[in-house]
Scaffold this motif. Structure first.
Motif, PDB file in Angstrom:
ATOM      1  N   ALA A  85       0.832  -1.202   0.000  1.00 10.67           N
ATOM      2  CA  ALA A  85       0.000   0.000   0.000  1.00 10.67           C
ATOM      3  C   ALA A  85       0.869   1.256   0.000  1.00 10.67           C
ATOM      4  CB  ALA A  85      -0.926  -0.006   1.210  1.00 10.67           C
ATOM      5  N   TRP A  86       1.966   1.231   0.749  1.00  9.52           N
ATOM      6  CA  TRP A  86       2.874   2.382   0.781  1.00  9.52           C
ATOM      7  C   TRP A  86       3.515   2.607  -0.585  1.00  9.52           C
ATOM      8  CZ3 TRP A  86       8.594   2.079   1.504  1.00  9.52           C
ATOM      9  CH2 TRP A  86       9.164   3.355   1.593  1.00  9.52           C
ATOM     10  N   LYS A  87       3.883   1.524  -1.272  1.00  9.58           N
ATOM     11  CA  LYS A  87       4.478   1.614  -2.600  1.00  9.58           C
ATOM     12  C   LYS A  87       3.437   1.804  -3.705  1.00  9.58           C
ATOM     13  CE  LYS A  87       8.942   0.988  -1.876  1.00  9.58           C
ATOM     14  NZ  LYS A  87       9.984   1.933  -2.375  1.00  9.58           N
ATOM     15  N   ARG A  88       2.150   1.667  -3.341  1.00  8.43           N
ATOM     16  CA  ARG A  88       1.061   1.757  -4.301  1.00  8.43           C
ATOM     17  C   ARG A  88       1.162   0.672  -5.380  1.00  8.43           C
ATOM     18  NH1 ARG A  88      -1.873   6.437  -3.723  1.00  8.43           N
ATOM     19  NH2 ARG A  88      -0.912   8.040  -2.411  1.00  8.43           N
ATOM     20  N   TRP A  89       1.578  -0.496  -4.962  1.00  5.67           N
ATOM     21  CA  TRP A  89       1.626  -1.645  -5.867  1.00  5.67           C
ATOM     22  C   TRP A  89       0.300  -2.388  -5.752  1.00  5.67           C
ATOM     23  CZ3 TRP A  89       7.166  -3.636  -4.239  1.00  5.67           C
ATOM     24  CH2 TRP A  89       8.125  -2.715  -4.710  1.00  5.67           C
ATOM     25  N   TRP A  90      -0.747  -1.819  -6.310  1.00  6.63           N
ATOM     26  CA  TRP A  90      -2.090  -2.351  -6.120  1.00  6.63           C
ATOM     27  C   TRP A  90      -2.297  -3.722  -6.748  1.00  6.63           C
ATOM     28  CZ3 TRP A  90      -3.082   0.377  -2.276  1.00  6.63           C
ATOM     29  CH2 TRP A  90      -2.896   1.759  -2.241  1.00  6.63           C
ATOM     30  N   LEU A  93      -0.832  -6.197  -4.426  1.00  9.24           N
ATOM     31  CA  LEU A  93      -1.611  -6.275  -3.196  1.00  9.24           C
ATOM     32  C   LEU A  93      -2.855  -7.134  -3.385  1.00  9.24           C
ATOM     33  CD1 LEU A  93      -2.205  -5.393  -0.304  1.00  9.24           C
ATOM     34  CD2 LEU A  93      -3.229  -3.304  -1.207  1.00  9.24           C
ATOM     35  N   SER A 216      -4.137  -1.985 -14.976  1.00  5.97           N
ATOM     36  CA  SER A 216      -3.501  -0.948 -14.159  1.00  5.97           C
ATOM     37  C   SER A 216      -2.517  -0.099 -14.956  1.00  5.97           C
ATOM     38  CB  SER A 216      -2.772  -1.585 -12.977  1.00  5.97           C
ATOM     39  OG  SER A 216      -1.691  -2.382 -13.445  1.00  5.97           O
TER      40      SER A 216
END
Length: 248
Positions: A85-90, A93, A216
């Motif tokens: 979530a911090w890296k925004r690797w959705w 995730l 994405s």
């Protein structure tokens, strides 16, 4: 794609080999019960370990089993979720959540469906609850370390580190599976089935992850600027007209 689908079909074809008294048949319905040809080895292995258990051996085995425990997997998942979530690797995730907790929940459903009892329900060093098929610790370890391996391998450039990561993941899964058999919590086929189920589920998640990753990736266009040799890379934004649905 061919090899992944072939592996899934093969695993489904081997499913009857791992089930003993697979379904409890109610009196008012008819069902097909599957027979396990490995019943003999299952009970022999379980009986041998049960006869040779000592308090020290049990303590060591319980430490090994913790690498597949729900508590440990929950801690690792929580840390990974925060990191992604911090890296925004959705996409990663979403894949992680579907692969590990999703696969473990499906395994609990299989346990209720198969309704197979533990190798031992009373005696020294026995404090198990729930059903036996398939091993929850083993499939949890297979899903967690297998998915981590799939995340890490593309970033590794040298064969040495690739082999080290593969060996570490396989070793942890086998260690957890061995500990569950030796403790008398599961039959040998419970552990083998959990590993196969875990691998098949990870394959399915890999197939499903591709459209997520493609969705994405936002298309971009190069816009030339006034100064020669300079350009701007900008995302393409779809134009929506008044009254047009965004989901159309």
């Amino acid at each position: 794609m061919f090899f992944r689908l072939t592996g899934i079909k093969l695993a489904l074809g081997l499913l009857p080999l791992f089930v003993t008294n697979a379904l409890i048949i109610p009196q008012d319905c008819v069902a097909l019960a599957m027979v396990n040809p490995l019943t003999g080895p299952d009970h022999e292995v379980a009986g041998w370990f049960h006869a040779h258990l000592t308090r020290t051996f049990v303590s060591v085995l319980r430490v090994f089993a913790e690498f597949g425990s729900g508590e440990w997997i929950g801690i690792v998942l929580f840390a990974l979720v925060l990191f992604f979530a911090w890296k925004r690797w959705w996409p990663s995730l979403v894949t992680l959540i579907i692969a590990v907790p999703g696969g473990m929940l499906l395994n609990e459903w299989v346990k209720v469906l198969v309704h197979r009892h533990r190798p031992f329900v009373d005696g020294p060093f026995v404090d198990w609850s729930g059903y036996s098929f398939a091993s929850g610790h083993t499939i949890g370890a297979t899903l967690l370390y297998g998915q981590l391996l799939l995340f890490v391998l593309p970033a590794l450039r040298t064969r040495h580190w690739r082999l080290l990561c593969i060996f570490s993941a396989v070793f942890l899964v086998l260690l957890v599976g061995f500990s569950r058999i030796a403790l008398g919590a599961h039959f040998l086929t419970d552990v083998l089935a959990a590993i196969i189920f875990g691998i098949v589920w990870l394959m399915l998640c890999m197939v499903l992850r591709k459209p997520i990753r493609r969705g994405s990736l936002q298309p971009e266009v190069i816009i030339p600027l006034a100064n020669p040799g300079e350009a701007l890379l900008a995302p393409i934004v779809a134009e929506t007209h008044p009254g047009q649905s965004l989901e159309a």
